[in-house]
Scaffold this active site. Structure first.
Site, PDB file in Angstrom:
ATOM      1  N   HIS A  15      55.643  59.935 165.052  1.00 26.50           N
ATOM      2  CA  HIS A  15      56.504  58.776 164.844  1.00 26.50           C
ATOM      3  C   HIS A  15      57.842  59.311 164.326  1.00 26.50           C
ATOM      4  CE1 HIS A  15      58.040  55.186 162.707  1.00 26.50           C
ATOM      5  NE2 HIS A  15      57.208  54.474 163.430  1.00 26.50           N
ATOM      6  N   LYS A  56      50.377  48.018 156.529  1.00 24.29           N
ATOM      7  CA  LYS A  56      49.491  48.263 157.672  1.00 24.29           C
ATOM      8  C   LYS A  56      48.016  48.159 157.307  1.00 24.29           C
ATOM      9  CE  LYS A  56      52.885  51.312 159.802  1.00 24.29           C
ATOM     10  NZ  LYS A  56      53.237  50.611 161.036  1.00 24.29           N
ATOM     11  N   CYS A 111      58.755  53.840 168.300  1.00 21.96           N
ATOM     12  CA  CYS A 111      59.356  54.882 167.432  1.00 21.96           C
ATOM     13  C   CYS A 111      58.739  56.245 167.723  1.00 21.96           C
ATOM     14  CB  CYS A 111      59.176  54.533 165.958  1.00 21.96           C
ATOM     15  SG  CYS A 111      60.062  53.072 165.454  1.00 21.96           S
ATOM     16  N   GLN A 163      48.501  55.320 160.052  1.00 21.83           N
ATOM     17  CA  GLN A 163      47.523  54.675 160.928  1.00 21.83           C
ATOM     18  C   GLN A 163      46.080  55.063 160.613  1.00 21.83           C
ATOM     19  OE1 GLN A 163      48.302  52.222 162.709  1.00 21.83           O
ATOM     20  NE2 GLN A 163      50.508  52.454 162.758  1.00 21.83           N
ATOM     21  N   ASP A 177      50.791  62.422 157.920  1.00 21.06           N
ATOM     22  CA  ASP A 177      51.242  61.042 158.077  1.00 21.06           C
ATOM     23  C   ASP A 177      49.987  60.183 158.265  1.00 21.06           C
ATOM     24  OD1 ASP A 177      53.473  59.355 160.468  1.00 21.06           O
ATOM     25  OD2 ASP A 177      51.982  58.590 159.057  1.00 21.06           O
TER      26      ASP A 177
HETATM   27  C1  LIG Z   1      52.159  56.966 162.575  1.00 21.35           C
HETATM   28  C2  LIG Z   1      53.246  56.223 161.827  1.00 21.35           C
HETATM   29  N1  LIG Z   1      54.001  56.891 160.927  1.00 21.35           N
HETATM   30  C3  LIG Z   1      54.976  56.271 160.223  1.00 21.35           C
HETATM   31  C4  LIG Z   1      55.250  54.926 160.415  1.00 21.35           C
HETATM   32  C5  LIG Z   1      56.338  54.272 159.592  1.00 21.35           C
HETATM   33  O1  LIG Z   1      55.734  53.322 158.732  1.00 21.35           O
HETATM   34  P1  LIG Z   1      56.716  52.401 157.825  1.00 21.35           P
HETATM   35  O2  LIG Z   1      57.482  53.357 156.961  1.00 21.35           O
HETATM   36  O3  LIG Z   1      55.782  51.490 157.073  1.00 21.35           O
HETATM   37  O4  LIG Z   1      57.589  51.670 158.796  1.00 21.35           O
HETATM   38  C6  LIG Z   1      54.495  54.190 161.355  1.00 21.35           C
HETATM   39  C7  LIG Z   1      54.805  52.728 161.608  1.00 21.35           C
HETATM   40  N2  LIG Z   1      54.529  52.359 162.957  1.00 21.35           N
HETATM   41  C8  LIG Z   1      55.019  51.238 163.519  1.00 21.35           C
HETATM   42  C9  LIG Z   1      55.855  50.323 162.997  1.00 21.35           C
HETATM   43  O5  LIG Z   1      56.028  49.331 163.973  1.00 21.35           O
HETATM   44  N3  LIG Z   1      55.317  49.676 165.104  1.00 21.35           N
HETATM   45  C10 LIG Z   1      54.676  50.837 164.832  1.00 21.35           C
HETATM   46  O6  LIG Z   1      53.960  51.440 165.617  1.00 21.35           O
HETATM   47  C11 LIG Z   1      53.469  54.846 162.056  1.00 21.35           C
HETATM   48  O7  LIG Z   1      52.705  54.181 162.947  1.00 21.35           O
END
Ligand SMILES: Cc1ncc(COP(=O)(O)O)c(CNc2co[nH]c2=O)c1O
Length: 411
Positions: free
Chosen positions: A124, A227, A368, A204, A201
């Site tokens: 990501h 999430k 992303c 997920q 990371d």
């Molecule tokens: C694997 C992964 N890493 C980092 C992030 C960033 O998370 P945040 O800092 O809470 O935004 C996401 C968010 N993924 C997604 C956010 O919207 N659609 C997605 O797939 C993610 O899926």
């Protein structure tokens, strides 16, 4: 853990009772952000209604109640990921901020010109751009583990890159595009054998899998509350204590200090050294309630439920001619995220038709992960993702909508 039916669980999520375009909402975008159970919503309301106050310094009842509630949430989260101590749980805004904190605080002090940072092709942007910025700041270089046609990391190339003694390795536990669950424990062991520091990371994985950061032996582990049934605005950086103790603060301000003189200051203990300013109090308490909800279900049940839904979805989607699925076929190598394309129908058109025609909410775009789209030579994909409240009927609605889209575009 109490065995609960999908109907019982769905009743806990008020939003799932609503309609969109006159049809029941079918929410299949939990990978982007999950829905929230009533218990999380009520917990946050109760804070604002009954003991809203700033934390740490108030010497009055409601401030002490708020402080205790935030620190109880921290302990719950530490136990949820099997951290040795809650001081290793740093509250941030989200996964992105957690990774940036490590890139600036640990990275600036430990990465130097010519050092190697190893990432993967499936990252990501939140686990890619901070390292690009660090490499630009320090003169370090980036190398990438490629992804195979069926969405797995090239472990042979990972091993080859390890022979160059990378200083830092960062990779996702589970892909938000492919659903791929990477063999993190063994990848960390191989990285440590060559002296590399590893950031995982976990955006997920923490919501969907049992995670034990001590068993994984991760040096840093990052995830987001929104999430995993929690609110937005709260995330976590887990780190090994010796690393966090040695790192300089990321942001300066209130709470992260011990003494402040005009010319210089000293720092607070962990975790507060990395928590400058007023924290996201309601959100931290809300994330604690989300952890309670997941613990009540049990993470083994969560991943088993998602595998059941994913197996059903893979089977039903393969009935649709012209539909291409990205990511591993083997259930044990993937979580409940399915990216796909349908003929030459643009994913954005698919998502719009699904929303309008059958009330189904999926994500469409590059998620992303633009380098991953490039690797598969697609501009974008459609993506359906599942969680504790997803049912096979939701999958049936998705398939019905895709068949409708094929009719509309087959004119
Ligand atoms: C694997 C992964 N890493 C980092 C992030 C960033 O998370 P945040 O800092 O809470 O935004 C996401 C968010 N993924 C997604 C956010 O919207 N659609 C997605 O797939 C993610 O899926």
């Amino acid at each position: 853990h109490r065995a609960r039916s999908a109907a019982e669980i769905r009743a806990d999520f008020p939003i799932l009772a609503r309609q969109v375009h006159g049809k029941p909402l079918v929410y299949l975008d939990s990978t982007a952000s999950s829905q929230k159970p009533q218990s999380v919503i009520e917990t946050m309301n109760t804070y604002y209604q009954s003991y809203n106050a700033n934390v740490h310094r108030g010497v009055y009842e409601i401030s002490e109640e708020a402080t205790a509630a935030v620190e109880r949430a921290r302990v719950k989260i530490a136990r949820f990921i099997h951290a040795r101590h809650s001081k290793q749980v740093i509250f941030t805004r989200n996964t992105t901020e957690s990774i940036n904190l490590v890139a600036y605080s640990w990275g600036n002090a430990n990465i130097h010109s010519g050092d190697l940072i190893v990432l993967t092709e499936m990252e990501h942007h939140s686990n890619l751009v901070p390292w690009q910025l660090l490499a630009q700041r320090t003169g370090a270089r980036l190398e990438f583990v490629p992804v195979t046609e069926d969405g797995l990391l090239r472990q042979d190339i990972y091993d080859e890159l390890l022979t160059y003694h990378p200083r830092l390795i960062a990779f996702t536990h589970m892909s938000n595009v492919l659903g791929t669950i990477n063999p993190v424990q063994e990848m960390i062991a191989r990285a440590h054998a060559v002296g590399a520091t590893v950031l995982v990371d976990g955006a997920q994985s923490v919501p969907h899998l049992p995670v034990d950061v001590q068993a994984l032996d991760a040096d840093f582990y990052c995830f987001s509350g929104h999430k995993m049934l929690g609110p937005t605005g709260i995330g976590v950086l887990y780190g090994k204590r010796e690393l966090l103790e040695a790192m300089p603060p990321f942001m300066g301000g209130g709470d992260m200090i011990r003494t402040v003189k005009l010319q210089a200051s000293t720092w607070n203990d962990l975790p507060w050294k990395f928590e400058a300013g007023t924290p996201a109090i309601a959100e931290a308490i809300g994330l604690g309630a989300a952890v309670d909800y997941l613990n009540d279900l049990g993470m083994e049940w969560v991943i088993e439920h998602e595998h059941e839904i994913t197996a059903y979805a893979l089977e039903r989607l393969q009935e649709i001619p012209g539909l291409t699925i990205y990511g591993p076929r083997a259930l044990e190598q993937r979580g409940g995220v399915i990216s796909f394309t349908l003929g030459d129908i643009h994913p954005h058109d698919l998502a719009s038709i699904l929303d309008q025609e059958v009330g189904v909410a999926i994500r469409a775009g590059h998620h992303c992960a633009q380098p991953l789209m490039e690797r598969y030579d697609v501009a974008a994909t459609a993506r359906a993702s599942f969680y504790v409240y997803t049912t096979t009927e939701d999958v049936d609605a998705l398939v019905q909508g895709l068949q409708k889209a094929q009719q509309i575009f087959s004119f």
